[in-house]
Design a protein around this motif. Structure first.
Motif, short mmCIF file in Angstrom:
data_model
loop_
_atom_site.label_atom_id
_atom_site.label_comp_id
_atom_site.label_asym_id
_atom_site.label_seq_id
_atom_site.Cartn_x
_atom_site.Cartn_y
_atom_site.Cartn_z
N LYS A 1 14.79 15.60 12.30
CA LYS A 1 15.78 14.61 11.83
C LYS A 1 15.71 14.50 10.32
O LYS A 1 14.67 14.75 9.70
N THR A 2 16.82 14.05 9.70
CA THR A 2 16.81 13.87 8.24
C THR A 2 16.43 12.42 7.94
O THR A 2 16.52 11.55 8.81
N LEU A 3 16.02 12.18 6.68
CA LEU A 3 15.68 10.81 6.28
C LEU A 3 16.88 9.90 6.44
O LEU A 3 16.74 8.73 6.80
N MET A 4 18.09 10.43 6.21
CA MET A 4 19.32 9.63 6.35
C MET A 4 19.46 9.18 7.81
O MET A 4 19.66 8.00 8.08
N GLU A 5 19.28 10.10 8.75
CA GLU A 5 19.38 9.74 10.17
C GLU A 5 18.30 8.73 10.55
O GLU A 5 18.53 7.79 11.31
N LEU A 6 17.11 8.90 10.02
CA LEU A 6 15.99 8.03 10.42
C LEU A 6 16.16 6.62 9.84
O LEU A 6 15.71 5.65 10.42
N ASP A 7 16.78 6.54 8.62
CA ASP A 7 17.11 5.24 8.01
C ASP A 7 15.91 4.28 8.00
O ASP A 7 16.00 3.12 8.41
N LEU A 8 14.77 4.76 7.51
CA LEU A 8 13.51 4.01 7.60
C LEU A 8 13.51 2.73 6.76
O LEU A 8 12.84 1.77 7.09
N ARG A 9 14.26 2.75 5.64
CA ARG A 9 14.25 1.56 4.80
C ARG A 9 14.86 0.38 5.54
O ARG A 9 14.32 -0.72 5.54
N SER B 1 15.24 14.34 -0.66
CA SER B 1 16.67 13.99 -0.62
C SER B 1 16.97 13.38 0.75
O SER B 1 16.28 13.67 1.73
N PRO B 2 18.01 12.55 0.85
CA PRO B 2 18.34 11.93 2.13
C PRO B 2 18.61 12.95 3.24
O PRO B 2 18.43 12.66 4.41
N ASN B 3 19.00 14.18 2.83
CA ASN B 3 19.29 15.21 3.84
C ASN B 3 18.07 16.05 4.17
O ASN B 3 18.19 17.03 4.91
N GLU B 4 16.94 15.69 3.65
CA GLU B 4 15.72 16.47 3.91
C GLU B 4 15.31 16.26 5.37
O GLU B 4 15.19 15.14 5.84
N GLN B 5 15.14 17.37 6.09
CA GLN B 5 14.71 17.29 7.49
C GLN B 5 13.18 17.18 7.56
O GLN B 5 12.48 17.85 6.81
N ILE B 6 12.69 16.37 8.49
CA ILE B 6 11.24 16.25 8.68
C ILE B 6 10.77 17.35 9.63
O ILE B 6 11.38 17.57 10.68
N LEU B 7 9.70 18.04 9.25
CA LEU B 7 9.17 19.12 10.08
C LEU B 7 7.86 18.70 10.75
O LEU B 7 7.23 17.70 10.35
N SER C 1 0.85 -1.19 0.00
CA SER C 1 0.00 0.00 0.00
C SER C 1 0.87 1.23 0.00
O SER C 1 2.00 1.19 0.50
N ILE C 2 0.35 2.32 -0.54
CA ILE C 2 0.97 3.62 -0.35
C ILE C 2 0.08 4.34 0.65
O ILE C 2 -1.14 4.40 0.46
N ILE C 3 0.66 4.82 1.74
CA ILE C 3 -0.16 5.46 2.78
C ILE C 3 0.30 6.89 3.01
O ILE C 3 1.47 7.23 2.75
N GLU C 4 -0.61 7.71 3.45
CA GLU C 4 -0.27 9.07 3.87
C GLU C 4 -0.41 9.11 5.38
O GLU C 4 -1.48 8.82 5.91
N ILE C 5 0.69 9.42 6.06
CA ILE C 5 0.66 9.42 7.51
C ILE C 5 1.34 10.67 8.04
O ILE C 5 2.34 11.13 7.48
N LYS C 6 0.78 11.21 9.11
CA LYS C 6 1.35 12.43 9.70
C LYS C 6 2.72 12.08 10.28
O LYS C 6 2.87 11.01 10.88
N SER C 7 3.69 12.96 10.13
CA SER C 7 5.03 12.65 10.65
C SER C 7 4.97 12.58 12.18
O SER C 7 4.46 13.48 12.83
N PRO C 8 5.46 11.48 12.77
CA PRO C 8 5.44 11.34 14.23
C PRO C 8 6.44 12.30 14.88
O PRO C 8 7.44 12.67 14.28
N LYS C 9 6.15 12.68 16.11
CA LYS C 9 6.96 13.67 16.84
C LYS C 9 8.45 13.28 16.88
O LYS C 9 9.33 14.12 16.73
N SER C 10 8.72 11.99 17.02
CA SER C 10 10.13 11.55 17.16
C SER C 10 10.93 11.76 15.88
O SER C 10 12.15 11.63 15.87
N PHE C 11 10.24 12.07 14.77
CA PHE C 11 10.94 12.30 13.49
C PHE C 11 11.31 13.76 13.31
O PHE C 11 12.15 14.09 12.48
N TRP C 12 10.61 14.67 14.00
CA TRP C 12 10.79 16.11 13.74
C TRP C 12 12.22 16.54 13.95
O TRP C 12 12.86 16.14 14.94
#
Ligand SMILES: Nc1ncnc2c1ncn2[C@@H]1O[C@H](COP(=O)(O)OP(=O)(O)OP(=O)(O)O)[C@@H](O)[C@H]1O
Ligand SMILES: Nc1ncnc2c1ncn2[C@@H]1O[C@H](COP(=O)(O)OP(=O)(O)OP(=O)(O)O)[C@@H](O)[C@H]1O
Lengths: 229, 229
Positions: B159-167, B202-208, B146-157
């Protein structure tokens, strides 16, 4: 989840069924006894009665439920009355089905959390399907973008994503490839496909004949993407 | 496109409207004169009559149209008869609305190209919305994803996608970020958001804080993603 579904028409009936199948507790209400009986052994409570009766609504305990769905269509007045009563009693989350745009406007105005119009939503999806015959499916993302499923065009077969360079040429992003391996019947005709998803596709991934591409594109670009041959 | 819509209930009426708004040629048929009159000045042809009448269907020239939509609900027999006649006359592409699963089964069996059940599709989407309250939207991709739309959780704010390493951690793919900038009213309350899409991030994109993440995930994983805090 604990959910009440008021009105067991095509929409309400399906919704109650799906929630029960997924293990959630459901209370159903309808003035038609035959419909309520279908849920006698499956729902937590199955009540025959007129939902505009406030004491009936109170007995459901809407303030303790995760959601209440009002799925009454033809009788717009009853739908709106039931919604107002539920808000007065303190229901936490109300979803209501609207018969048409006017009904939807009233429900939104009184503060219903989510208003759905099944026939209109379906009409939009079918219109998209007719107007964009090459798209297998389409999901709107925000105001200006869509994720589309499109059959890989012949000119892409045998080429890698790197060679095709779609981001630079068309400003689209291939999110995933639905690789479909054809299954043949005894006379050599394709009778179906075995599917698996390649996500994210590597730049060296070659596109094959039966692949379906899952592509993120701006809505302006869609006409261009549909011209791929 | 040239399309005939037979039956102007909530679904057929909306569909004809949307197609006309998008500049396509539409022919409408219904036995209810009042409904047909609504299309007198908009449709290419607006015909009052009984669609089970084969000579009426022939006069539409279904073999020359891009699609014919049969949007008759309550009278299942009429719907099926109209579909059979259209196939005999040589309609190229027929879409039919089904009242329930039994009606849908008959239509598929006789070879109708696309069968839709507006109430059931909507019930499935609303059930998903109730069962997965954190998901703003959900699109099924193939059987298992599925492709889902989810609000960014507080613990992500922050941080960059690289730091979060979600994959690596969750086996999910962030396809895009819906960046939402809050707009405030005079008393400092958020009254809405200005949205723009960042794709691919981009991997350096910060989550707000107000970001909504567009994520591709397997259906098994969804419960795990919903636990993000
Ligand atoms: N006041 C009421 N109290 C309880 N049930 C009601 C009330 N009014 C209508 N209903 C029930 O709600 C159900 C759906 O109503 P209706 O048939 O008007 O909607 P509909 O929009 O045609 O439904 P659908 O499109 O989902 O088939 C019916 O089963 C009807 O018996
Ligand atoms: N034989 C027929 N010939 C022409 N029109 C017909 C015929 N039978 C039904 N209709 C028309 O089809 C329309 C839709 O039918 P019906 O009300 O049975 O479906 P419905 O499923 O309730 O529609 P919706 O859910 O889209 O509101 C009605 O406007 C009706 O007049």
């Amino acid at each position: 989840m604990q959910v009440a579904v008021i009105g067991l028409g095509r929409f309400g009936f399906s919704l109650a069924d799906i929630l029960i199948e997924n293990g959630h507790e459901v209370l159903v209400v309808d003035k038609d006894e035959k419909l309520v009986q279908e849920f006698e052994n499956k729902a937590r409570e199955a009540i025959v009665g007129d939902a505009t009766d406030e004491s009936l609504l109170r007995s459901l305990g809407p303030q303790n439920l995760d959601a209440v769905v009002v799925a009454i269509g033809d009788d717009v007045e009853a739908s709106v009355l039931v919604c107002i009563s539920l808000m007065d009693i303190g229901a936490r989350y109300i979803i209501a089905k609207a018969e048409n745009d006017r009904h939807a406007k009233i429900l939104k105005k009184i503060g219903i959390h989510k208003v759905v119009q099944p026939e209109r939503d379906s009409a939009k999806a079918v219109a998209d399907h007719i107007m964009h015959p090459k798209l297998f499916d389409r999901f709107y993302i925000g105001e200006d973008h869509s994720i589309i499923e499109i059959k890989s065009p012949k000119s892409f077969w045998g080429k890698t994503l790197m060679e095709l360079d779609l981001r630079r040429k068309y400003n689209v992003l291939v999110i995933a490839i639905k690789r479909r391996e054809p299954m043949f019947d005894s006379s050599g005709e394709i009778k179906g496909f075995k599917e698996h998803l390649i996500a994210p596709p590597s730049p060296n991934e070659q596109i094959l004949e039966h692949d379906v591409l899952i592509v993120l594109t701006s809505n302006e670009n869609i006409k261009e993407v549909e011209r791929w041959q």
